[in-house]
Write a protein that holds these residues in place. Sequence first.
Motif, PDB file in Angstrom:
ATOM      1  N   ARG A  72      39.379  49.392  38.415  1.00 21.18           N
ATOM      2  CA  ARG A  72      38.222  49.523  37.541  1.00 21.18           C
ATOM      3  C   ARG A  72      38.733  49.847  36.148  1.00 21.18           C
ATOM      4  O   ARG A  72      39.840  50.364  35.977  1.00 21.18           O
ATOM      5  CB  ARG A  72      37.265  50.605  38.041  1.00 21.18           C
ATOM      6  CG  ARG A  72      37.902  51.989  38.160  1.00 21.18           C
ATOM      7  CD  ARG A  72      37.020  52.980  38.908  1.00 21.18           C
ATOM      8  NE  ARG A  72      35.750  53.220  38.233  1.00 21.18           N
ATOM      9  CZ  ARG A  72      34.790  54.005  38.734  1.00 21.18           C
ATOM     10  NH1 ARG A  72      34.964  54.600  39.911  1.00 21.18           N
ATOM     11  NH2 ARG A  72      33.669  54.192  38.075  1.00 21.18           N
ATOM     12  N   ASP A  74      36.361  51.173  33.631  1.00 20.46           N
ATOM     13  CA  ASP A  74      35.246  51.827  32.935  1.00 20.46           C
ATOM     14  C   ASP A  74      35.554  53.280  32.603  1.00 20.46           C
ATOM     15  O   ASP A  74      34.662  54.103  32.483  1.00 20.46           O
ATOM     16  CB  ASP A  74      33.971  51.747  33.772  1.00 20.46           C
ATOM     17  CG  ASP A  74      34.141  52.344  35.168  1.00 20.46           C
ATOM     18  OD1 ASP A  74      35.295  52.431  35.645  1.00 20.46           O
ATOM     19  OD2 ASP A  74      33.123  52.720  35.783  1.00 20.46           O
ATOM     20  N   GLU A 182      44.732  44.929  27.376  1.00 18.22           N
ATOM     21  CA  GLU A 182      44.002  44.239  28.435  1.00 18.22           C
ATOM     22  C   GLU A 182      44.344  44.828  29.793  1.00 18.22           C
ATOM     23  O   GLU A 182      45.517  45.080  30.097  1.00 18.22           O
ATOM     24  CB  GLU A 182      44.348  42.752  28.430  1.00 18.22           C
ATOM     25  CG  GLU A 182      43.646  41.951  29.511  1.00 18.22           C
ATOM     26  CD  GLU A 182      44.033  40.483  29.500  1.00 18.22           C
ATOM     27  OE1 GLU A 182      43.559  39.741  30.379  1.00 18.22           O
ATOM     28  OE2 GLU A 182      44.823  40.086  28.619  1.00 18.22           O
ATOM     29  N   THR A 184      43.864  44.124  33.848  1.00 18.14           N
ATOM     30  CA  THR A 184      43.493  43.127  34.840  1.00 18.14           C
ATOM     31  C   THR A 184      43.149  43.817  36.154  1.00 18.14           C
ATOM     32  O   THR A 184      43.898  44.693  36.610  1.00 18.14           O
ATOM     33  CB  THR A 184      44.649  42.133  35.077  1.00 18.14           C
ATOM     34  OG1 THR A 184      45.059  41.563  33.829  1.00 18.14           O
ATOM     35  CG2 THR A 184      44.217  41.027  36.030  1.00 18.14           C
ATOM     36  N   TYR A 190      40.732  47.251  43.402  1.00 19.46           N
ATOM     37  CA  TYR A 190      39.270  47.322  43.245  1.00 19.46           C
ATOM     38  C   TYR A 190      38.637  47.939  44.491  1.00 19.46           C
ATOM     39  O   TYR A 190      37.805  48.848  44.405  1.00 19.46           O
ATOM     40  CB  TYR A 190      38.726  45.917  42.994  1.00 19.46           C
ATOM     41  CG  TYR A 190      37.216  45.837  42.903  1.00 19.46           C
ATOM     42  CD1 TYR A 190      36.571  46.005  41.689  1.00 19.46           C
ATOM     43  CD2 TYR A 190      36.448  45.586  44.044  1.00 19.46           C
ATOM     44  CE1 TYR A 190      35.186  45.921  41.595  1.00 19.46           C
ATOM     45  CE2 TYR A 190      35.076  45.505  43.961  1.00 19.46           C
ATOM     46  CZ  TYR A 190      34.440  45.673  42.741  1.00 19.46           C
ATOM     47  OH  TYR A 190      33.076  45.609  42.669  1.00 19.46           O
ATOM     48  N   ARG A 201      31.392  46.547  38.561  1.00 23.01           N
ATOM     49  CA  ARG A 201      31.546  45.229  37.946  1.00 23.01           C
ATOM     50  C   ARG A 201      32.917  44.637  38.293  1.00 23.01           C
ATOM     51  O   ARG A 201      33.911  45.343  38.382  1.00 23.01           O
ATOM     52  CB  ARG A 201      31.398  45.334  36.435  1.00 23.01           C
ATOM     53  CG  ARG A 201      30.018  45.784  35.974  1.00 23.01           C
ATOM     54  CD  ARG A 201      29.972  45.918  34.461  1.00 23.01           C
ATOM     55  NE  ARG A 201      30.283  44.652  33.804  1.00 23.01           N
ATOM     56  CZ  ARG A 201      30.399  44.494  32.486  1.00 23.01           C
ATOM     57  NH1 ARG A 201      30.242  45.549  31.684  1.00 23.01           N
ATOM     58  NH2 ARG A 201      30.686  43.314  31.969  1.00 23.01           N
ATOM     59  N   THR A 203      34.211  42.068  36.510  1.00 26.23           N
ATOM     60  CA  THR A 203      34.697  41.353  35.332  1.00 26.23           C
ATOM     61  C   THR A 203      36.172  41.653  35.104  1.00 26.23           C
ATOM     62  O   THR A 203      36.577  42.815  35.038  1.00 26.23           O
ATOM     63  CB  THR A 203      33.907  41.762  34.078  1.00 26.23           C
ATOM     64  OG1 THR A 203      32.513  41.554  34.310  1.00 26.23           O
ATOM     65  CG2 THR A 203      34.353  40.958  32.871  1.00 26.23           C
ATOM     66  N   GLY A 204      36.967  40.617  34.994  1.00 27.65           N
ATOM     67  CA  GLY A 204      38.391  40.807  34.748  1.00 27.65           C
ATOM     68  C   GLY A 204      39.250  40.761  35.988  1.00 27.65           C
ATOM     69  O   GLY A 204      40.457  41.017  35.916  1.00 27.65           O
TER      70      GLY A 204
END
Length: 229
Positions: A72, A74, A182, A184, A190, A201, A203-204
Amino acid sequence: MKGIKGLGDRIAETVSGLKLPTLGREVELPVYVIHNSPDAEDYFFIFDFEDFVEQSRQGWFVRPKLRLWAGRSDFNRRAFARQFRQSFAQEFEMARADLAAQKDVKRGWFGGLPGFFRDIAAPTLPGVLSNLVLLVALSAGSKVLTQILPAGWMRQKTDAQKLEDGIQETRDKVDAALGQIEITLHMDLYRHAWRGQPPGRMTGVDYDAWPLPQYVQQHLMDGTSGSWW
């Protein structure tokens, strides 16, 4: 403060004739962000120094390139940057100490450093050399070390404050770059990060990523009593 002043004088004597190392081929330096709990701010880092250290063992000033993997992204990026920099410095110094004990490193980032780098790697200024390595790793591939060093490093230091200003400038550059780096997402990380709670989410996510190295998988297993989800 006396030790810092002495170090500043020595750096001032060597900077004018400093010959910075030529950076060689790019070597990826994978870093895995492992979450301990559902708290987005509760994580630690696993640095894969193996290839980077091995190239340095051969005496090469390789150009490290960070590759961050996480479950993650966030979390607070300012806090992340500070923790990353500190953790990297600890791992870097441990690698330096280990290689020094082996007495088989002649040149490169971990041994046989030019006089200037020996000075800034002194115990009185912990983490300075690792910050320079991070600046290299966070810079565009076309840049060379002279272009990313703080401008103050290339001028003679007349007192300890100027030296400290240069050190802080380096840290600020590292933190700013890390705050924008960045990240990944890896599916295994995850699943581990979001275990026991509604998935976040995606995303990525790199769906084509290679399986995690065994030692990283073992950390995940140890932290969840054998269950990743």
